[in-house]
Write a protein that holds these residues in place. Sequence first.
Motif: not given
Length: 330
Positions: A256, A260, A263, A310, A314
């Motif tokens: 996972t 992330l 992404e 998350r 970012e």
Amino acid sequence: MLTKKKILITGVAGFIGSNLLEKFIEQDNTIVGLDNFSTGKPENIEPFLKSDHFTFIEGDIRNLEDCKKAVEGVDIIFHQAALGSVPRSINDPITSNAVNVSGFLNLLSVAKDEGVKRFIYAASSSTYGDHPDLPKEEDKIGKPLSPYAVTKYVNELYADVFSKTYGIETIGLRYFNVFGKRQDPFGAYAAVIPKFVISLLNGESPTINGDGETSRDFTYIDNVVHANEQAAITENQEAVNQVYNVAYGERISLNTLFALIQEFLGEFDENIQKIQPNYGPERTGDVRHSLASIEKANKLMGYNPQFNVRKGLENASKWYHDNLNIKSHS
């Protein structure tokens, strides 16, 4: 808010130390920084060297005289200097012990002699060892699985004895898989997140240890800075002479995690979206799953982390993209 104090940050040129420096210098503190650049980087402190509020000492916590020089007149110590990494300790347990145990004892002894009010130190989630329970609670630990874990547990034992014997206030922060800006992606002992990032930025497939279902409670650097500040300013006497988990309180798998990072980096380069990871053997000394309870830190010293994995990724991905000269270390 921590302000108008004289503080010492050891390991100031490292990942966590330089983030503490950046935060506390903005808040009108006078800061002494100690580092020997064994793993820290001059560029991490370079922006702050011109400040009248920052004094840098190039020195080693294994040297008692360096410790004495650094601690003079200090109110609070943030002890981050250590040789991290489970694999490094397996390859060279003697140096890990010299830095992490003898160096720790040097600094703690000098702090006691100088009358330092509070000694806040980096502990580690590795202290939980083979204890199976999830989430990890501070008073339930198992047997250490690496020399590194032994050294970090010994730190806690010394801090406890010094607080009871000499009255110095100590707080240990068991960090769980910290990530964020200024974390070094290069070298044999780089942490998993910056390793994934640099591979993807280079258009290469990163290697995931094992099947990728190993999970961790990844903790963004701003949460860690917040925990250190809360440890410094708490006036709750029940909160001192304790150890605390510093994490977000959620776990995600490496698979996972990879998705992330892919992404967020894919927003800068769409080719990154097509890269598939490689899978390699499990790492010796690693635990399968890790998840922290942060209830104790929340209750006793007001720890309230704002960045889940998350949100942290970012921010971190943008920093890596903007700040890493990708080909310079290839």
